[in-house]
Design an enzyme around this catalytic site. Structure first.
Site, PDB file in Angstrom:
ATOM      1  N   ILE A  22      -1.250  41.276  52.759  1.00 43.44           N
ATOM      2  CA  ILE A  22      -1.777  40.001  53.219  1.00 43.44           C
ATOM      3  C   ILE A  22      -2.440  40.145  54.583  1.00 43.44           C
ATOM      4  O   ILE A  22      -3.521  39.593  54.822  1.00 43.44           O
ATOM      5  CB  ILE A  22      -0.655  38.943  53.268  1.00 43.44           C
ATOM      6  CG1 ILE A  22      -0.226  38.567  51.839  1.00 43.44           C
ATOM      7  CG2 ILE A  22      -1.117  37.700  54.022  1.00 43.44           C
ATOM      8  CD1 ILE A  22       0.992  37.672  51.783  1.00 43.44           C
ATOM      9  N   ARG A  42       3.282  48.721  62.744  1.00 45.19           N
ATOM     10  CA  ARG A  42       4.050  49.928  63.055  1.00 45.19           C
ATOM     11  C   ARG A  42       3.447  51.199  62.470  1.00 45.19           C
ATOM     12  O   ARG A  42       3.725  52.290  62.966  1.00 45.19           O
ATOM     13  CB  ARG A  42       5.484  49.777  62.532  1.00 45.19           C
ATOM     14  CG  ARG A  42       6.305  48.738  63.258  1.00 45.19           C
ATOM     15  CD  ARG A  42       7.759  48.809  62.877  1.00 45.19           C
ATOM     16  NE  ARG A  42       7.966  48.625  61.444  1.00 45.19           N
ATOM     17  CZ  ARG A  42       9.140  48.757  60.843  1.00 45.19           C
ATOM     18  NH1 ARG A  42      10.206  49.106  61.544  1.00 45.19           N
ATOM     19  NH2 ARG A  42       9.262  48.545  59.535  1.00 45.19           N
ATOM     20  N   ASP A  62       6.203  47.325  67.641  1.00 40.82           N
ATOM     21  CA  ASP A  62       7.403  46.920  66.909  1.00 40.82           C
ATOM     22  C   ASP A  62       7.661  45.474  67.299  1.00 40.82           C
ATOM     23  O   ASP A  62       7.991  45.191  68.453  1.00 40.82           O
ATOM     24  CB  ASP A  62       8.577  47.810  67.303  1.00 40.82           C
ATOM     25  CG  ASP A  62       9.891  47.401  66.642  1.00 40.82           C
ATOM     26  OD1 ASP A  62       9.931  46.349  65.961  1.00 40.82           O
ATOM     27  OD2 ASP A  62      10.898  48.121  66.833  1.00 40.82           O
ATOM     28  N   VAL A  63       7.489  44.545  66.363  1.00 44.51           N
ATOM     29  CA  VAL A  63       7.585  43.121  66.712  1.00 44.51           C
ATOM     30  C   VAL A  63       8.987  42.714  67.136  1.00 44.51           C
ATOM     31  O   VAL A  63       9.173  41.635  67.712  1.00 44.51           O
ATOM     32  CB  VAL A  63       7.107  42.215  65.560  1.00 44.51           C
ATOM     33  CG1 VAL A  63       5.644  42.440  65.253  1.00 44.51           C
ATOM     34  CG2 VAL A  63       7.985  42.363  64.321  1.00 44.51           C
ATOM     35  N   ASN A  89       1.970  37.810  60.796  1.00 39.74           N
ATOM     36  CA  ASN A  89       2.135  38.212  59.408  1.00 39.74           C
ATOM     37  C   ASN A  89       3.186  39.293  59.222  1.00 39.74           C
ATOM     38  O   ASN A  89       3.703  39.457  58.108  1.00 39.74           O
ATOM     39  CB  ASN A  89       0.790  38.708  58.853  1.00 39.74           C
ATOM     40  CG  ASN A  89       0.934  39.348  57.495  1.00 39.74           C
ATOM     41  OD1 ASN A  89       1.177  38.674  56.502  1.00 39.74           O
ATOM     42  ND2 ASN A  89       0.801  40.670  57.443  1.00 39.74           N
ATOM     43  N   TYR A 153      16.863  36.754  54.257  1.00 42.41           N
ATOM     44  CA  TYR A 153      15.414  36.559  54.280  1.00 42.41           C
ATOM     45  C   TYR A 153      15.073  35.076  54.199  1.00 42.41           C
ATOM     46  O   TYR A 153      14.212  34.580  54.940  1.00 42.41           O
ATOM     47  CB  TYR A 153      14.797  37.324  53.103  1.00 42.41           C
ATOM     48  CG  TYR A 153      13.304  37.187  52.967  1.00 42.41           C
ATOM     49  CD1 TYR A 153      12.439  37.885  53.803  1.00 42.41           C
ATOM     50  CD2 TYR A 153      12.747  36.375  51.972  1.00 42.41           C
ATOM     51  CE1 TYR A 153      11.063  37.781  53.666  1.00 42.41           C
ATOM     52  CE2 TYR A 153      11.371  36.265  51.827  1.00 42.41           C
ATOM     53  CZ  TYR A 153      10.534  36.966  52.676  1.00 42.41           C
ATOM     54  OH  TYR A 153       9.182  36.860  52.539  1.00 42.41           O
ATOM     55  N   LYS A 157      13.028  32.964  57.048  1.00 42.68           N
ATOM     56  CA  LYS A 157      11.760  32.289  56.768  1.00 42.68           C
ATOM     57  C   LYS A 157      11.879  30.771  56.947  1.00 42.68           C
ATOM     58  O   LYS A 157      10.907  30.120  57.369  1.00 42.68           O
ATOM     59  CB  LYS A 157      11.273  32.636  55.365  1.00 42.68           C
ATOM     60  CG  LYS A 157      10.793  34.076  55.220  1.00 42.68           C
ATOM     61  CD  LYS A 157       9.609  34.392  56.146  1.00 42.68           C
ATOM     62  CE  LYS A 157       8.999  35.749  55.833  1.00 42.68           C
ATOM     63  NZ  LYS A 157       7.847  36.056  56.705  1.00 42.68           N
ATOM     64  N   THR A 188       1.317  42.674  46.648  1.00 41.24           N
ATOM     65  CA  THR A 188       1.252  43.486  47.859  1.00 41.24           C
ATOM     66  C   THR A 188       2.168  44.703  47.732  1.00 41.24           C
ATOM     67  O   THR A 188       3.028  44.744  46.843  1.00 41.24           O
ATOM     68  CB  THR A 188       1.697  42.682  49.094  1.00 41.24           C
ATOM     69  OG1 THR A 188       3.103  42.362  48.943  1.00 41.24           O
ATOM     70  CG2 THR A 188       0.893  41.400  49.253  1.00 41.24           C
TER      71      THR A 188
END
Length: 258
Positions: A22, A42, A62-63, A89, A153, A157, A188
């Site tokens: 995405i 990354r 690295d977020v 994203n 997860y 989210k 994806t």
């Protein structure tokens, strides 16, 4: 159409997780609308390939690491100017039953999907507040409804959608819109990994595993990255200036919001 007439002409857009899936589709779409792109992620090799296709800049980060985020965003400013569009994203999905969801898995899901979104948004905020702009968070239908075996997860989210709504209200009079797009199962590399796990843990064939996912979409198919990119591009466009605090499902009717 010349460069001056493109709707995002000259605007600097940062796309995290921009090396594939995405993120890559979004970056391509925004570039075609005239934006200057900085890809972040990354995987250096993926970033280099995608950046070469678009003539874009890129930064490895690295977020989940505050120092890494700060350094990457400062480097992006130095290279391409003030950040006017931020696409959060970068994300990760892992599945496990609730009983087998240990603290390490829980923290990883929250750190990558939610804390990473916050750290990147905070890093871009000085530019956005000074000049106005757009934030689009790529969440998931998991941010709107629940799914079994991905509780960490789903929680992360849902947090992204909540953060989107809170920031939208806080920034509504500062020239900044904040929205989320919530894709259903999308074609994806991340999904390919999920399918492999279903096959290995359940003994189903690849076709059966895919069918178990596409059945959740009333259209009976996977969402395409380009479809998510189109939704993101619209939210970044001048015509969406009054759209903020929304969570837009891109899921073939799986989730009805409103």
């Amino acid at each position: 159409m010349n460069g001056e007439s493109l709707p995002l002409s000259g605007l600097h857009a940062v796309v995290t997780g921009g090396g594939s899936g995405i993120g890559a589709a979004v970056a391509e779409r925004l570039a075609h609308q005239g934006a200057r792109i900085t890809l972040m992620g990354r995987n250096l090799a993926r970033l280099e390939v995608q950046a070469a296709k678009l003539g874009a800049a890129f930064e490895v980060l690295d977020v989940t690491d505050e120092n890494s985020v700060t350094a990457a965003f400062e480097a992006a400013r130095q290279t391409s100017g003030s950040i006017r569009i931020l696409i959060n994203n970068a994300g990760q999905a892992s599945s496990a039953s609730a009983l087998k969801t240990d603290l390490e898995l829980w923290r990883r899901m929250v750190d990558v999907n939610l804390t990473g979104t916050w750290l990147c948004t905070r890093a871009a905020l000085p530019d956005l507040l000074a000049h106005g702009g757009r934030v689009v968070n790529v969440a998931s239908t998991a941010g709107l409804i629940g799914y079994a075996y991905v509780s960490a997860y789903v929680a992360a989210k849902h947090g992204v959608v909540g953060l989107t709504r809170a920031l939208a209200l806080e920034l509504a009079q500062r020239g900044v819109t904040v929205n989320a797009v919530c894709p259903g199962y999308t074609d994806t590399p991340l999904l390919a990994g999920a399918l492999d796990k279903i096959v290995s843990t359940t003994g189903r064939s690849a076709e059966e595993a895919l069918g178990s996912l596409t059945r959740s979409n009333p259209q009976g198919r996977l969402v395409q990255p380009s479809e998510v990119a189109d939704a993101v591009a619209w939210l970044c466009s001048p015509g969406a200036s009054s759209i903020t605090g929304q969570a837009v499902a891109v899921a073939g009717g799986e989730v009805m919001t409103g």
